[in-house]
Motif scaffolding. Structure first.
Motif, PDB file in Angstrom:
ATOM      1  N   ARG A 138       4.539  -1.189  10.036  1.00 30.34           N
ATOM      2  CA  ARG A 138       4.846  -1.806   8.740  1.00 30.34           C
ATOM      3  C   ARG A 138       4.465  -0.930   7.553  1.00 30.34           C
ATOM      4  NH1 ARG A 138       2.111  -5.463  11.722  1.00 30.34           N
ATOM      5  NH2 ARG A 138       0.324  -5.291  10.341  1.00 30.34           N
ATOM      6  N   LEU A 139       4.044   0.321   7.780  1.00 31.38           N
ATOM      7  CA  LEU A 139       3.618   1.202   6.695  1.00 31.38           C
ATOM      8  C   LEU A 139       4.372   2.517   6.724  1.00 31.38           C
ATOM      9  CD1 LEU A 139      -0.229   0.673   6.979  1.00 31.38           C
ATOM     10  CD2 LEU A 139       1.303  -0.338   5.285  1.00 31.38           C
ATOM     11  N   THR A 140       4.511   3.131   5.554  1.00 29.43           N
ATOM     12  CA  THR A 140       5.176   4.421   5.447  1.00 29.43           C
ATOM     13  C   THR A 140       4.613   5.210   4.272  1.00 29.43           C
ATOM     14  OG1 THR A 140       7.313   5.545   5.240  1.00 29.43           O
ATOM     15  CG2 THR A 140       7.068   3.489   4.024  1.00 29.43           C
ATOM     16  N   LEU A 141       4.739   6.526   4.323  1.00 22.38           N
ATOM     17  CA  LEU A 141       4.439   7.392   3.184  1.00 22.38           C
ATOM     18  C   LEU A 141       5.700   7.697   2.385  1.00 22.38           C
ATOM     19  CD1 LEU A 141       2.051  10.050   4.770  1.00 22.38           C
ATOM     20  CD2 LEU A 141       1.482   8.492   2.914  1.00 22.38           C
ATOM     21  N   SER A 142       6.858   7.355   2.919  1.00 17.43           N
ATOM     22  CA  SER A 142       8.137   7.727   2.320  1.00 17.43           C
ATOM     23  C   SER A 142       8.744   6.601   1.496  1.00 17.43           C
ATOM     24  CB  SER A 142       9.129   8.115   3.417  1.00 17.43           C
ATOM     25  OG  SER A 142      10.410   8.290   2.879  1.00 17.43           O
ATOM     26  N   PRO A 143       8.956   6.818   0.188  1.00 14.94           N
ATOM     27  CA  PRO A 143       9.628   5.800  -0.621  1.00 14.94           C
ATOM     28  C   PRO A 143      11.006   5.426  -0.071  1.00 14.94           C
ATOM     29  CG  PRO A 143       8.665   7.473  -2.026  1.00 14.94           C
ATOM     30  CD  PRO A 143       8.538   7.972  -0.607  1.00 14.94           C
ATOM     31  N   ALA A 144      11.654   6.343   0.618  1.00 10.34           N
ATOM     32  CA  ALA A 144      12.986   6.077   1.172  1.00 10.34           C
ATOM     33  C   ALA A 144      12.945   5.100   2.341  1.00 10.34           C
ATOM     34  CB  ALA A 144      13.628   7.391   1.617  1.00 10.34           C
ATOM     35  N   ARG A 145      11.778   4.888   2.946  1.00 16.12           N
ATOM     36  CA  ARG A 145      11.670   4.011   4.116  1.00 16.12           C
ATOM     37  C   ARG A 145      11.090   2.638   3.785  1.00 16.12           C
ATOM     38  NH1 ARG A 145       8.795   6.819   8.874  1.00 16.12           N
ATOM     39  NH2 ARG A 145       9.720   5.073   9.961  1.00 16.12           N
ATOM     40  N   VAL A 146      10.849   2.356   2.501  1.00 15.92           N
ATOM     41  CA  VAL A 146      10.256   1.076   2.099  1.00 15.92           C
ATOM     42  C   VAL A 146      11.276  -0.051   2.247  1.00 15.92           C
ATOM     43  CG1 VAL A 146       9.319  -0.230   0.148  1.00 15.92           C
ATOM     44  CG2 VAL A 146       8.600   2.128   0.537  1.00 15.92           C
ATOM     45  N   LEU A 147      10.825  -1.156   2.820  1.00 16.86           N
ATOM     46  CA  LEU A 147      11.610  -2.385   2.993  1.00 16.86           C
ATOM     47  C   LEU A 147      10.686  -3.555   2.670  1.00 16.86           C
ATOM     48  CD1 LEU A 147      12.998  -1.538   6.545  1.00 16.86           C
ATOM     49  CD2 LEU A 147      14.307  -1.435   4.416  1.00 16.86           C
ATOM     50  N   PRO A 148      11.201  -4.787   2.564  1.00 16.25           N
ATOM     51  CA  PRO A 148      10.287  -5.921   2.396  1.00 16.25           C
ATOM     52  C   PRO A 148       9.288  -6.037   3.549  1.00 16.25           C
ATOM     53  CG  PRO A 148      12.502  -6.593   1.838  1.00 16.25           C
ATOM     54  CD  PRO A 148      12.596  -5.192   2.416  1.00 16.25           C
ATOM     55  N   THR A 149       9.650  -5.515   4.723  1.00 11.96           N
ATOM     56  CA  THR A 149       8.759  -5.581   5.880  1.00 11.96           C
ATOM     57  C   THR A 149       8.054  -4.249   6.149  1.00 11.96           C
ATOM     58  OG1 THR A 149      10.620  -5.032   7.323  1.00 11.96           O
ATOM     59  CG2 THR A 149      10.101  -7.382   7.011  1.00 11.96           C
ATOM     60  N   ARG A 150       8.223  -3.281   5.262  1.00 11.77           N
ATOM     61  CA  ARG A 150       7.549  -1.983   5.415  1.00 11.77           C
ATOM     62  C   ARG A 150       7.079  -1.545   4.036  1.00 11.77           C
ATOM     63  NH1 ARG A 150      11.269   1.782   7.670  1.00 11.77           N
ATOM     64  NH2 ARG A 150      10.873   0.805   9.666  1.00 11.77           N
ATOM     65  N   GLY A 151       5.757  -1.355   3.878  1.00 14.38           N
ATOM     66  CA  GLY A 151       5.181  -1.043   2.575  1.00 14.38           C
ATOM     67  C   GLY A 151       4.787   0.406   2.432  1.00 14.38           C
ATOM     68  N   LEU A 152       4.822   0.873   1.200  1.00  9.41           N
ATOM     69  CA  LEU A 152       4.464   2.240   0.848  1.00  9.41           C
ATOM     70  C   LEU A 152       2.948   2.350   0.729  1.00  9.41           C
ATOM     71  CD1 LEU A 152       5.604   5.034   0.015  1.00  9.41           C
ATOM     72  CD2 LEU A 152       5.540   4.206  -2.348  1.00  9.41           C
ATOM     73  N   VAL A 153       2.340   3.152   1.602  1.00 11.18           N
ATOM     74  CA  VAL A 153       0.893   3.318   1.593  1.00 11.18           C
ATOM     75  C   VAL A 153       0.471   4.367   0.568  1.00 11.18           C
ATOM     76  CG1 VAL A 153       0.716   5.024   3.446  1.00 11.18           C
ATOM     77  CG2 VAL A 153      -1.125   3.411   3.098  1.00 11.18           C
ATOM     78  N   SER A 154       1.346   5.283   0.229  1.00 12.72           N
ATOM     79  CA  SER A 154       1.020   6.294  -0.771  1.00 12.72           C
ATOM     80  C   SER A 154       0.777   5.618  -2.118  1.00 12.72           C
ATOM     81  CB  SER A 154       2.172   7.294  -0.878  1.00 12.72           C
ATOM     82  OG  SER A 154       1.875   8.282  -1.819  1.00 12.72           O
ATOM     83  N   GLY A 155      -0.366   5.901  -2.733  1.00 14.19           N
ATOM     84  CA  GLY A 155      -0.726   5.266  -3.991  1.00 14.19           C
ATOM     85  C   GLY A 155      -1.433   3.938  -3.828  1.00 14.19           C
ATOM     86  N   ALA A 156      -1.756   3.571  -2.600  1.00 14.11           N
ATOM     87  CA  ALA A 156      -2.457   2.313  -2.317  1.00 14.11           C
ATOM     88  C   ALA A 156      -3.901   2.617  -1.911  1.00 14.11           C
ATOM     89  CB  ALA A 156      -1.738   1.551  -1.207  1.00 14.11           C
TER      90      ALA A 156
END
Length: 175
Positions: free
Chosen positions: A128-146
């Motif tokens: 459910r996590l990614t570093l890529s803004p292109a892979r963000v979905l309502p069910t996958r969150g951007l960990v970069s900047g968190a």
């Protein structure tokens, strides 16, 4: 005011660009865990994989036993209680916990265990996590900047909004 906004926008762009470059180079992103007293107490390495995020962490100075770990929405660890990190990433799209019928948050992670000497070494994975803004979905969150937060107690995986996990005892900012 406009200059400040431009600087903030530039910093955000550079942060995203660095994260995208790290994924493209398949290189991990590292961060340091801080205690509420702002003392370095460990590290986390975050790796993007084709199916999600792998987090490898080493912490010291924890109380022995199980501790909740979550990704929080704000990349801030400036207050002693880490309240500036905000709520769990994705709390607006789902209920907390893997035991919740409408959960989990994208920022919910497995509990980690600290041995009798207060050291926790763990490797966890989340699809459910990614570093890529292109892979963000309502069910996958951007960990970069968190922020990754470790709590004083274990997550019970169902109590709203944060699993009855207790105080925030460690915080790491993910670039």
């Amino acid at each position: 005011m406009i200059r400040t906004a431009a600087l903030v926008a530039t910093a955000a762009f550079l942060s995203v660009a660095a994260s995208v470059a790290a994924i493209a180079a398949n290189s991990p992103v590292a961060a340091t865990f801080k205690s509420p007293a702002q003392v370095d107490i460990g590290t986390v390495q975050v790796d993007e994989t084709p199916s999600g995020m792998r987090l490898r962490l080493h912490l010291r100075g924890l109380t022995p036993g199980w501790h909740a770990m979550h990704v929080h929405e704000n990349g801030k660890c400036g207050t002693a209680d880490f309240a500036d990190a905000g709520g769990h990433l994705g709390h607006d799209h789902a209920a907390h916990g893997r035991m919740s019928p409408t959960g989990p948050h994208v920022g919910d992670l497995p509990n980690i265990y600290a041995a009798s000497d207060g050291v926790a070494n763990a490797e966890v994975f989340s699809e459910r996590l990614t570093l890529s803004p292109a892979r963000v979905l309502p069910t996958r969150g951007l960990v970069s900047g968190a922020a990754i937060i470790v709590h004083a107690k274990a997550d019970d995986d169902e109590t709203q909004p944060s699993g009855n996990a207790g105080a925030r005892v460690a915080c790491a900012l993910i670039p």
